[in-house]
Every structure is written in C-alpha cells, then in structure tokens.
Motif scaffolding. Structure first.
Motif, PDB file in Angstrom:
ATOM      1  N   VAL A  86       0.823  -1.012  -0.122  1.00 40.15           N
ATOM      2  CA  VAL A  86       0.103   0.140  -0.143  1.00 40.15           C
ATOM      3  C   VAL A  86       0.817   1.235   0.029  1.00 40.15           C
ATOM      4  N   CYS A 130      -0.571   4.722  -0.911  1.00 44.91           N
ATOM      5  CA  CYS A 130      -1.354   5.970  -0.870  1.00 44.91           C
ATOM      6  C   CYS A 130      -2.761   5.607  -0.349  1.00 44.91           C
ATOM      7  N   GLN A 131      -3.433   6.671  -0.232  1.00 45.80           N
ATOM      8  CA  GLN A 131      -4.910   6.627   0.102  1.00 45.80           C
ATOM      9  C   GLN A 131      -5.625   7.761  -0.225  1.00 45.80           C
ATOM     10  N   TYR A 174     -12.349   5.079   2.980  1.00 45.41           N
ATOM     11  CA  TYR A 174     -11.026   5.270   2.373  1.00 45.41           C
ATOM     12  C   TYR A 174     -10.618   3.800   1.299  1.00 45.41           C
ATOM     13  N   TRP A 175      -9.933   4.569   0.117  1.00 43.15           N
ATOM     14  CA  TRP A 175      -9.589   3.450  -0.690  1.00 43.15           C
ATOM     15  C   TRP A 175      -8.085   3.678  -0.884  1.00 43.15           C
ATOM     16  N   VAL A 176      -7.267   2.461  -0.936  1.00 42.06           N
ATOM     17  CA  VAL A 176      -5.869   2.562  -1.212  1.00 42.06           C
ATOM     18  C   VAL A 176      -5.438   2.191  -2.430  1.00 42.06           C
ATOM     19  N   TYR A 222      -6.514   0.486  -7.329  1.00 41.15           N
ATOM     20  CA  TYR A 222      -7.471   0.825  -5.811  1.00 41.15           C
ATOM     21  C   TYR A 222      -8.139  -0.272  -5.404  1.00 41.15           C
ATOM     22  N   SER A 242      -9.936   0.031   1.252  1.00 41.53           N
ATOM     23  CA  SER A 242      -9.140  -0.182   2.490  1.00 41.53           C
ATOM     24  C   SER A 242      -9.856  -0.906   3.435  1.00 41.53           C
ATOM     25  N   TRP A 259      -8.259   5.160   8.758  1.00 43.64           N
ATOM     26  CA  TRP A 259      -7.258   5.891   7.891  1.00 43.64           C
ATOM     27  C   TRP A 259      -5.914   5.353   8.463  1.00 43.64           C
ATOM     28  N   CYS A 303      -3.252   9.877  -2.390  1.00 44.78           N
ATOM     29  CA  CYS A 303      -2.926   9.577  -3.523  1.00 44.78           C
ATOM     30  C   CYS A 303      -3.124  11.062  -4.422  1.00 44.78           C
TER      31      CYS A 303
END
Length: 127
Positions: A80, A82-83, A95-97, A108, A111, A120, A127
């Motif tokens: 991983v 960035c988010q 959130y998505w990573v 993506y 998360s 978080w 991102c």
C-alpha cells in the motif's frame, strides 16, 4: 510534487520492494504497526484490485473503477502506498488505497479489506 511524479516514484519504490522480496525469498508480510507505506495483509477472499479513468483517480468506487485488474485474498498481502477518500463507503470505511500485488499488478482497493486497526492509515500520503 505533482501527482504523476508521486505515482512514478511510488511505483518505483513498490517495484524495488517487490524485487527485494523476490530476490531474498521472503514472503510479503503484514505491516506491523499500521503506519505508512508497506505490506498489509488482506483478510477477505476475492478482493478486487480496480482501475479506471480520471474519476477513478479522484474518488474511487466500484462504478468509477470498473476495470478489475486482479483479485487478492487472505492470507495474501498487498503493498500500500497511498490513500484517498472514495466515492463509495465499504463496510463503514470511506477510504480506498492504491496498491500493488506481489506480481506488481496495481490499482485501487477498498481499505476496508486491509488488516489494519483503523480506517485511515497514519503516515500514508494522499493519492
């Protein structure tokens, strides 16, 4: 630093980490403290790694990122780096990573599916 340069640098760092793991014969392990970029375990089965156009980059979701590049599942881990807050909340987590798999497939994922104590991830850049 602009977005494209950040992604390029993050991709290079990810590729280096993947190569080091392959050369040293080490398996990807979950990030122990939940801070910053690194390997995080996936706890569910058949989790989609997604890509799409500009809207996917801005606020990921199933609809905005329609292209499934790969699937991962427990006990695998993803790198991983960035988010971002997505357009879709999954399991209460907004959130998505942006991740890379062990074969360097990138995209993506929600998360929610990471083995992490919080939604978080502290120390992980946007991102």
């Amino acid at each position: 630093m602009n977005r494209k340069l950040r992604r390029t640098l993050a991709s290079a760092a990810c590729a280096l980490a993947l190569a080091a793991g392959t050369l040293l014969g080490t398996a990807a392990t979950a990030h122990a403290d939940g801070h910053g970029s690194g390997w995080y375990g996936v706890w569910a089965a058949n989790v989609n790694i997604r890509t799409g156009g500009e809207w996917c980059q801005i606020a990921p979701s199933v609809d905005r990122c329609p292209n499934v590049q790969a699937q991962v599942g427990a006990p695998r881990a993803v790198f991983v780096y960035c988010q971002v807050e997505g357009d879709q909340v999954v399991g209460g987590n907004p959130y998505w990573v942006w991740v890379a798999t062990t074969d360097n497939t990138r995209g993506y994922m929600a998360s929610y599916y990471l083995n992490n104590r919080t939604d978080w991830i502290d120390g992980l850049p946007l991102c």
